[in-house]
Each structure stands twice: as structure tokens, then as C-alpha cells.
Design a protein around this motif. Structure first.
Motif, PDB file in Angstrom:
ATOM      1  N   ALA A 261       0.839  -1.199   0.000  1.00  0.00           N
ATOM      2  CA  ALA A 261       0.000   0.000   0.000  1.00  0.00           C
ATOM      3  C   ALA A 261       0.873   1.248   0.000  1.00  0.00           C
ATOM      4  O   ALA A 261       0.603   2.217  -0.724  1.00  0.00           O
ATOM      5  N   ALA A 262       1.934   1.231   0.799  1.00  0.00           N
ATOM      6  CA  ALA A 262       2.840   2.380   0.852  1.00  0.00           C
ATOM      7  C   ALA A 262       3.585   2.550  -0.463  1.00  0.00           C
ATOM      8  O   ALA A 262       3.772   3.672  -0.953  1.00  0.00           O
ATOM      9  N   ARG A 263       3.994   1.442  -1.060  1.00  0.00           N
ATOM     10  CA  ARG A 263       4.711   1.525  -2.343  1.00  0.00           C
ATOM     11  C   ARG A 263       3.796   2.020  -3.450  1.00  0.00           C
ATOM     12  O   ARG A 263       4.207   2.798  -4.316  1.00  0.00           O
ATOM     13  N   GLY A 264       2.536   1.590  -3.410  1.00  0.00           N
ATOM     14  CA  GLY A 264       1.580   2.084  -4.397  1.00  0.00           C
ATOM     15  C   GLY A 264       1.321   3.570  -4.230  1.00  0.00           C
ATOM     16  O   GLY A 264       1.201   4.311  -5.216  1.00  0.00           O
ATOM     17  N   ALA A 265       1.248   4.029  -2.981  1.00  0.00           N
ATOM     18  CA  ALA A 265       1.026   5.455  -2.712  1.00  0.00           C
ATOM     19  C   ALA A 265       2.225   6.278  -3.164  1.00  0.00           C
ATOM     20  O   ALA A 265       2.067   7.393  -3.687  1.00  0.00           O
ATOM     21  N   ALA A 266       3.425   5.744  -2.988  1.00  0.00           N
ATOM     22  CA  ALA A 266       4.626   6.460  -3.413  1.00  0.00           C
ATOM     23  C   ALA A 266       4.708   6.551  -4.931  1.00  0.00           C
ATOM     24  O   ALA A 266       5.227   7.535  -5.478  1.00  0.00           O
ATOM     25  N   ALA A 267       4.192   5.541  -5.624  1.00  0.00           N
ATOM     26  CA  ALA A 267       4.288   5.504  -7.086  1.00  0.00           C
ATOM     27  C   ALA A 267       3.542   6.652  -7.754  1.00  0.00           C
ATOM     28  O   ALA A 267       3.921   7.100  -8.841  1.00  0.00           O
ATOM     29  N   VAL A 268       2.479   7.144  -7.126  1.00  0.00           N
ATOM     30  CA  VAL A 268       1.679   8.209  -7.741  1.00  0.00           C
ATOM     31  C   VAL A 268       2.156   9.599  -7.328  1.00  0.00           C
ATOM     32  O   VAL A 268       1.500  10.596  -7.635  1.00  0.00           O
ATOM     33  N   GLN A 269       3.307   9.675  -6.669  1.00  0.00           N
ATOM     34  CA  GLN A 269       3.897  10.959  -6.323  1.00  0.00           C
ATOM     35  C   GLN A 269       5.002  11.304  -7.332  1.00  0.00           C
ATOM     36  O   GLN A 269       5.801  10.439  -7.691  1.00  0.00           O
ATOM     37  N   PRO A 270       5.072  12.552  -7.809  1.00  0.00           N
ATOM     38  CA  PRO A 270       6.118  12.926  -8.771  1.00  0.00           C
ATOM     39  C   PRO A 270       7.517  12.712  -8.194  1.00  0.00           C
ATOM     40  O   PRO A 270       7.744  12.900  -7.003  1.00  0.00           O
ATOM     41  N   ASN A 271       8.437  12.312  -9.056  1.00  0.00           N
ATOM     42  CA  ASN A 271       9.816  12.071  -8.652  1.00  0.00           C
ATOM     43  C   ASN A 271      10.758  12.601  -9.743  1.00  0.00           C
ATOM     44  O   ASN A 271      10.720  12.103 -10.860  1.00  0.00           O
ATOM     45  N   PRO A 272      11.587  13.624  -9.489  1.00  0.00           N
ATOM     46  CA  PRO A 272      11.673  14.405  -8.261  1.00  0.00           C
ATOM     47  C   PRO A 272      10.573  15.465  -8.195  1.00  0.00           C
ATOM     48  O   PRO A 272       9.855  15.675  -9.168  1.00  0.00           O
TER      49      PRO A 272
ATOM     50  N   ALA B 291       4.548  -1.314 -11.605  1.00  0.00           N
ATOM     51  CA  ALA B 291       4.280  -2.635 -11.016  1.00  0.00           C
ATOM     52  C   ALA B 291       3.860  -2.503  -9.554  1.00  0.00           C
ATOM     53  O   ALA B 291       2.962  -3.215  -9.090  1.00  0.00           O
ATOM     54  N   ASP B 292       4.496  -1.587  -8.819  1.00  0.00           N
ATOM     55  CA  ASP B 292       4.077  -1.327  -7.438  1.00  0.00           C
ATOM     56  C   ASP B 292       2.615  -0.910  -7.393  1.00  0.00           C
ATOM     57  O   ASP B 292       1.860  -1.334  -6.505  1.00  0.00           O
ATOM     58  N   TRP B 293       2.234  -0.055  -8.349  1.00  0.00           N
ATOM     59  CA  TRP B 293       0.835   0.395  -8.404  1.00  0.00           C
ATOM     60  C   TRP B 293      -0.099  -0.798  -8.638  1.00  0.00           C
ATOM     61  O   TRP B 293      -1.141  -0.916  -7.985  1.00  0.00           O
ATOM     62  N   ILE B 294       0.272  -1.672  -9.559  1.00  0.00           N
ATOM     63  CA  ILE B 294      -0.565  -2.834  -9.879  1.00  0.00           C
ATOM     64  C   ILE B 294      -0.750  -3.719  -8.647  1.00  0.00           C
ATOM     65  O   ILE B 294      -1.870  -4.104  -8.307  1.00  0.00           O
ATOM     66  N   VAL B 295       0.353  -4.037  -7.969  1.00  0.00           N
ATOM     67  CA  VAL B 295       0.270  -4.935  -6.810  1.00  0.00           C
ATOM     68  C   VAL B 295      -0.572  -4.303  -5.707  1.00  0.00           C
ATOM     69  O   VAL B 295      -1.411  -4.969  -5.086  1.00  0.00           O
ATOM     70  N   ALA B 296      -0.365  -3.005  -5.452  1.00  0.00           N
ATOM     71  CA  ALA B 296      -1.144  -2.326  -4.417  1.00  0.00           C
ATOM     72  C   ALA B 296      -2.619  -2.288  -4.779  1.00  0.00           C
ATOM     73  O   ALA B 296      -3.488  -2.558  -3.937  1.00  0.00           O
ATOM     74  N   ASP B 297      -2.928  -1.987  -6.034  1.00  0.00           N
ATOM     75  CA  ASP B 297      -4.321  -1.913  -6.460  1.00  0.00           C
ATOM     76  C   ASP B 297      -4.988  -3.280  -6.409  1.00  0.00           C
ATOM     77  O   ASP B 297      -6.180  -3.388  -6.098  1.00  0.00           O
ATOM     78  N   ALA B 298      -4.208  -4.331  -6.689  1.00  0.00           N
ATOM     79  CA  ALA B 298      -4.741  -5.699  -6.699  1.00  0.00           C
ATOM     80  C   ALA B 298      -4.837  -6.308  -5.310  1.00  0.00           C
ATOM     81  O   ALA B 298      -5.388  -7.402  -5.149  1.00  0.00           O
ATOM     82  N   GLY B 299      -4.291  -5.620  -4.299  1.00  0.00           N
ATOM     83  CA  GLY B 299      -4.253  -6.225  -2.976  1.00  0.00           C
ATOM     84  C   GLY B 299      -3.292  -7.396  -2.905  1.00  0.00           C
ATOM     85  O   GLY B 299      -3.469  -8.320  -2.121  1.00  0.00           O
ATOM     86  N   ASN B 300      -2.264  -7.356  -3.784  1.00  0.00           N
ATOM     87  CA  ASN B 300      -1.220  -8.386  -3.792  1.00  0.00           C
ATOM     88  C   ASN B 300      -1.771  -9.788  -4.070  1.00  0.00           C
ATOM     89  O   ASN B 300      -1.309 -10.777  -3.503  1.00  0.00           O
ATOM     90  N   GLU B 301      -2.757  -9.863  -4.948  1.00  0.00           N
ATOM     91  CA  GLU B 301      -3.273 -11.171  -5.350  1.00  0.00           C
ATOM     92  C   GLU B 301      -3.874 -11.077  -6.742  1.00  0.00           C
ATOM     93  O   GLU B 301      -4.264 -10.005  -7.193  1.00  0.00           O
ATOM     94  N   GLY B 302      -3.908 -12.206  -7.433  1.00  0.00           N
ATOM     95  CA  GLY B 302      -4.491 -12.243  -8.762  1.00  0.00           C
ATOM     96  C   GLY B 302      -3.440 -12.430  -9.841  1.00  0.00           C
ATOM     97  O   GLY B 302      -2.245 -12.601  -9.576  1.00  0.00           O
ATOM     98  N   LYS B 303      -3.898 -12.388 -11.080  1.00  0.00           N
ATOM     99  CA  LYS B 303      -3.044 -12.691 -12.223  1.00  0.00           C
ATOM    100  C   LYS B 303      -2.839 -11.439 -13.078  1.00  0.00           C
ATOM    101  O   LYS B 303      -3.773 -10.695 -13.354  1.00  0.00           O
ATOM    102  N   VAL B 304      -1.587 -11.234 -13.507  1.00  0.00           N
ATOM    103  CA  VAL B 304      -1.252 -10.102 -14.372  1.00  0.00           C
ATOM    104  C   VAL B 304      -0.549 -10.631 -15.617  1.00  0.00           C
ATOM    105  O   VAL B 304       0.327 -11.491 -15.540  1.00  0.00           O
TER     106      VAL B 304
END
Length: 400
Positions: free
Chosen positions: A66-77, A215-228
Motif C-alpha cells: 500500500a505504501a509503495r503504491g502510494a509512493a508511485a503516484v507521487q512525482p519524482n523528483p 508494477a508497485d501500483w498494480i500490486v497495491a491496487d490488486a491487494g497483492n493477489e491475482g493474475k497479471v
């Protein structure tokens, strides 16, 4: 014999009484997960908690998805990360632009960035369309040599496939640089055969990092389960770097990952659409599809909608205006965007330093900003994703 038996029984009784009077902590230790499974038929509270956590987004390897997914949608830098050392821009130079394919935003927008930056100094620009094939890309470089370019800029062009053009430029003493290729710092250098020529530098976003982010966004959105399902494009080095990041992150998760299925630019449209739909028919439990760039994802998204696949989430890379509209409409899910115009300005900066015989700024990618965009952080106005800080004035101040 009876005396021996009596002694044995007495010892057994003492041991039993000692066990009953043992502290509770010792019982808990005996039943802990560190002991063998045979120690108890019933799982301990610690075991139960660990098993329960296995279904949460934070499960795999203790990763907080969840934290990694939240970080993914923040601009860098979040602020300008380019050079601070001044580099005076030359006036009136001739700059040739060779995008791999003038129909694709990925190579075209950075090229436009170079052109826009050069307008401030009277740069004369000539475009040569690579048309998506090495023959025309080679021809474009050689035509630029005949034109008398002071510098030739290729975009999303594989150096190994344009050796004829690179040799012609080298013989003429014309530097050839690259953008949006992913073959230079901060990415992995290109692996060329001995004797083959390479671009003098490449300005690109950290493609592996944006692969990890989507990929972090995908896993966080999927709740770390399912097929990609993962699709890839070998013809672009940048796509292969992105793929490495995607697989690195997905392999840390509990998600089921397909083998990478490759396609070419010429297959975008009907051929790729049929490939994706065929895969979904054979794997109906697939919930996420990753494609390496937006033009392919846009075609696939529209084909899936027509075919009635409304519960499959399409994710991609580039953050183009059209992909944003599909995300806004709920047809597509997310895109790992990077500021393609910034990339062009960054390449202009490196060109200036190269022509001035100055040290190149490191990383050569000039910290091109990136961010995963989804329905929660879409830009208010249509257009390719762009960072919020003002970098153009920063560059122009350095180039005075």
C-alpha cells in the motif's frame, strides 16, 4: 522386577507433575512457529496471524505494498534536479532530429523539446522520419550528414541497427546523440558488438524505476493477489529496461505473472489486439494487463471494450493525453508517465555541454521527472504529463 517397575512408575509420575506445574511461557515457546509442525496439531496465535497476513497487500516478504503504491503516484523528483553549472548555448547551429517513428509521442515529444529549447538561440532544425524501421533511420542520419548538421539527435533508435548512419556521421566528424533510448546513465549501457559505434550520450528517464513504479501500483491496487499479463517490446531498449523494473517488482509480490509476450510496433492494432484477447480467452481470471507504451495500450483498451472485457485493468507507460482520457473514462487504469518535453530540454543541455567541450551533467538523464498517473491524480488539463516545477527558466538561466 516389581521394585524396578515401581521406580519407573514413580519417575513417570514426577515428570508428569513437573510438566503440569511448568510456567505458561514454556508451553507457549513449545508451541511457537519455530518448532516443527508435529509439535502441535493446532497452529499457535503467531502462526495464525502470519497466515492471516498472507492475504494482505503487505504480505510478500514483509513489503508494505500500500505504501509503495502510494509512493508511485507521487512525482519524482518534486523539484528541479538538473545541472547547476552554467553552459553558454551556441547560436545558430544546425540540429537534425531523427525520431524512430514520427507517429509516436515517445520519440517525437522529446524531439520537439530540443527544437523548442533551440528556438531561444536561433538553432536551425531539420526533421527526418525514421518511419519505424532501421532502413529509414539509417537514411535519416545519412541525409542529416549531407545537410551539414552540427549535431544529430536520434530518439528511441537502436544504435546497433543504424551502424551505417553512425559511421557516416563519425567520418564527417558530426556528433550523434540520443534521447528516450534507455542506454545510458541512469540506465544500463547498451551492449554492442565489438567495433560497433554507439551514440555519444543518451538522455532518458530512469526506465527501470518507472517499471518498478507501475508494477508497485498494480500490486497495491490488486491487494497483492491475482493474475497479471505482461507484454513487452524488444525493439526498443527503453521498453526492455522498463520490463526489467516491472518484473523485479512483480516477482517480489504474491501475484501470478504470465510469461512476457512480445510484439512489434508493426503489430500494434489488430494483430496485438487479437493476441491479447486470445490470451484472455485462455486465461479468463486475468485482471491486469501491462503494455510497454501507451499507443499499444490505447488500441488494446478500445478493443477490449468492444469485445466486452470491462473488468480487465490495462496499465502502460508514457502518460499521453489520449491514455489520460481513457483513464478518466474508466476504460484504462494507469500509466507510468514521464515528462517527455523535459527530456528534450535535458538533451539540449547535454548537447550544449558536448559542443562546448564541457563535462556532461550526471546522471546523463538529467533526472527526468516521472509519476504513475491514475484516476486519483489525473492532470486537470488534457496533454502529455508534465512536472509541476518550472524547469525551462532554470535551463535558460544556465545557457545565457
Amino acid at each position: 522386577m516389581k521394585k524396578v517397575l515401581a521406580v519407573v512408575l514413580m519417575c513417570a509420575l514426577v515428570i508428569s507433575l513437573a510438566a503440569c506445574g511448568a510456567p505458561q511461557a514454556e508451553e507457549s515457546t513449545a508451541a511457537s512457529p519455530s518448532e516443527s509442525v508435529e509439535a502441535s496439531e493446532q497452529p499457535s496465535e503467531t502462526q495464525a496471524a502470519e497466515e492471516s497476513a498472507g492475504s494482505s497487500p503487505e504480505a510478500a516478504g514483509g513489503i508494505d505494498w500500500a505504501a509503495r503504491g502510494a509512493a508511485a503516484v507521487q512525482p519524482n523528483p518534486v523539484e528541479f534536479g538538473g545541472p547547476t553549472e552554467p553552459a553558454k548555448a551556441p547560436e545558430g547551429i544546425k540540429v537534425a532530429l531523427v525520431p524512430s517513428d514520427s507517429a509516436l509521442d515517445g520519440p517525437v515529444v522529446p524531439a520537439q523539446g530540443v527544437e523548442d529549447a533551440g528556438k531561444n538561440f536561433g538553432w536551425e532544425v531539420q526533421w527526418y522520419n525514421g518511419k519505424g524501421n532501421p532502413a529509414d533511420q539509417n537514411k535519416g542520419i545519412m541525409d542529416a550528414v549531407s545537410w551539414g548538421a552540427d549535431v544529430i539527435c536520434c530518439f528511441s533508435v537502436d544504435a546497433a541497427s543504424v551502424q551505417q548512419g553512425l559511421k557516416a556521421a563519425a567520418d564527417a566528424g558530426i556528433p550523434v546523440v540520443s534521447g528516450s533510448n534507455g542506454t545510458d546513465d541512469p540506465n544500463t549501457p547498451a551492449e554492442l558488438e565489438e567495433g560497433q559505434l554507439d551514440f555519444l550520450l543518451d538522455v532518458g528517464v530512469d526506465y527501470k524505476a518507472i517499471g518498478v513504479a507501475i508494477a508497485d501500483w498494480i500490486v497495491a491496487d490488486a491487494g497483492n493477489e491475482g493474475k497479471v499479463a505482461v507484454f513487452g517490446a524488444k525493439e526498443y531498449p527503453s521498453c526492455m529496461m522498463t520490463e526489467a523494473g516491472v518484473l523485479e517488482s512483480l516477482n517480489e509480490s504474491d501475484m501470478e505473472i504470465s510469461d512476457v509476450m512480445y510484439f512489434t510496433g508493426g503489430q500494434v492494432g489488430d494483430t496485438l489486439n487479437r493476441q491479447v484477447i486470445g490470451y484472455l480467452q485462455a486465461n479468463p481470471d486475468t485482471k491486469y494487463i501491462f503494455l510497454p507504451y501507451d499507443p499499444a495500450a490505447i488500441e488494446v483498451t478500445e478493443a477490449l471494450s468492444t469485445a466486452g472485457y470491462t473488468d480487465v485493468k490495462v496499465c502502460s507507460v508514457l502518460g499521453t493525453a489520449q491514455m489520460q482520457e481513457l483513464i478518466r473514462a474508466g476504460s484504462a487504469a494507469a500509466s507510468a508517465a514521464y515528462d517527455m518535453e523535459y527530456m528534450g530540454w535535458g538533451l539540449a543541455d547535454q548537447i550544449i555541454r558536448l559542443l562546448n567541450d564541457q563535462e556532461l551533467y550526471s546522471p546523463h538523464g538529467e533526472n527526468t521527472p516521472y509519476c504513475v498517473i491514475d484516476a486519483g491524480n489525473l492532470p486537470d488539463e488534457a496533454g502529455n504529463w508534465a512536472t509541476s516545477f518550472d524547469y525551462k527558466d532554470k535551463f535558460l538561466e544556465l545557457w545565457k
